[in-house]
Enzyme design. Structure first.
Site, mmCIF file in Angstrom:
data_model
loop_
_atom_site.group_PDB
_atom_site.id
_atom_site.type_symbol
_atom_site.label_atom_id
_atom_site.label_comp_id
_atom_site.label_asym_id
_atom_site.label_seq_id
_atom_site.Cartn_x
_atom_site.Cartn_y
_atom_site.Cartn_z
ATOM 1 N N SER A 41 15.214 -18.996 23.796
ATOM 2 C CA SER A 41 15.988 -19.561 24.904
ATOM 3 C C SER A 41 15.323 -19.242 26.236
ATOM 4 C CB SER A 41 17.417 -19.022 24.889
ATOM 5 O OG SER A 41 18.108 -19.459 23.744
ATOM 6 N N GLU A 42 14.933 -17.977 26.419
ATOM 7 C CA GLU A 42 14.215 -17.595 27.631
ATOM 8 C C GLU A 42 13.210 -16.497 27.373
ATOM 9 O OE1 GLU A 42 17.003 -19.951 29.960
ATOM 10 O OE2 GLU A 42 17.476 -18.411 28.479
ATOM 11 N N THR A 43 12.172 -16.530 28.186
ATOM 12 C CA THR A 43 11.253 -15.408 28.321
ATOM 13 C C THR A 43 11.348 -14.919 29.758
ATOM 14 O OG1 THR A 43 9.736 -16.260 26.632
ATOM 15 C CG2 THR A 43 8.846 -14.678 28.216
ATOM 16 N N HIS A 70 21.419 -13.538 29.809
ATOM 17 C CA HIS A 70 21.093 -12.774 28.598
ATOM 18 C C HIS A 70 19.693 -12.175 28.684
ATOM 19 C CE1 HIS A 70 18.659 -16.114 26.920
ATOM 20 N NE2 HIS A 70 18.243 -15.239 26.023
ATOM 21 N N TRP A 191 22.433 -27.492 26.599
ATOM 22 C CA TRP A 191 21.492 -27.683 27.716
ATOM 23 C C TRP A 191 20.242 -28.453 27.284
ATOM 24 C CZ3 TRP A 191 18.076 -22.972 29.160
ATOM 25 C CH2 TRP A 191 17.744 -22.236 28.030
#
Length: 259
Positions: A41-43, A70, A191
């Site tokens: 989802s994210e770095t 998060h 999203w």
């Protein structure tokens, strides 16, 4: 690089984030490429500033993100567990300013967000209801997302959105929410324009969800469940212009990136 499951204390639950502490910034193209390669989802990328705060930037596999909860929680967990810093921590982000993180006695990490309470929308776009398939009781909007409010948790769990329709609402994402059976409220987050289909746990959106439910339920402290397949628990409290969002985290791996 560290990979951490956030908003859970059980591996393979919550939302995975990669955390990359840096001595100096890589290029935007390199950071985006790493986020694509990680396919999480994210770095999050961190650089310590002279005053001790950590400048933080978040990248999804698609684009740089203005605000990610998060991956901030995961970053705090890494800095503390690896003894790179001590609590309280300060993260600095261009779009939201300083975010402080405290370590509570019960092991929770509590992030201090700006209050981003959404505003009610009386005439929402048709693409929203078409994309969700179930007409919500109410629709609200913030700078981050459309909020679709439903009657009960069962509707939130059963909903199967048309992601192609929701993608046309870009740059805004879509969060659906309802009262919870065991928690104060539940939500799910979609999203397709900015990161993927459904985000497992979305810490940043609770800067809007918590104030909404605080006002509706008449309580300042709330427990929330993000009812994705992986699921996650969040402990929220609302104090005026600030929203505190807390959770736990667990490390999955530690590795080295070669570029």
């Amino acid at each position: 690089m560290y990979q951490v499951d956030a908003f859970t204390d059980v591996l393979f639950k919550g939302n995975s984030a990669a955390v990359v502490p840096l001595e100096q910034w890589l290029s935007d193209a390199q950071m985006q490429s790493i986020a694509i390669e990680n396919n999480l989802s994210e770095t999050a990328f961190l650089v310590r500033e002279p005053d001790g705060a950590f400048h933080i930037r978040w990248f999804s596999p698609i684009t740089e993100i203005d605000f990610c909860g998060h991956a901030t929680l995961a970053s705090a967990f890494v800095l503390l567990s690896q003894r790179m810093a001590t609590a309280p921590l300060t993260f600095r982000a261009a779009a939201v300013g300083d975010i402080s993180v405290a370590q509570l006695d019960d092991g929770l990490l509590e992030m201090n967000f700006p209050n981003r309470e959404p505003e009610r929308v009386d005439d929402p776009p048709a693409e929203l209801s078409n994309g969700l398939g179930i007409v919500p009781q109410a629709v609200l909007k913030s700078s981050q997302a459309w909020f679709a409010v439903y009657e009960d948790e069962e509707q939130v769990r059963a909903l199967t959105p048309d992601l192609a329709a929701l993608k046309t609402l870009a740059p805004l994402d879509v969060v659906i929410t309802a009262p919870g059976r065991e928690q104060d409220f539940v939500s799910r987050y979609f999203w397709p324009a900015n990161g993927g289909d459904e985000d497992p746990v979305t810490g940043s959106i609770y800067a809007g969800l918590a104030p909404y439910w605080s006002g509706r339920l008449g309580k300042s402290s709330l427990v929330a469940l993000q009812a994705s397949r992986r699921s996650g628990l969040l402990y929220c409290r609302v104090e005026g212009e600030r929203v505190f969002v807390a959770g736990r985290a667990v490390q999955y791996l530690q590795g080295t990136i070669e570029i």
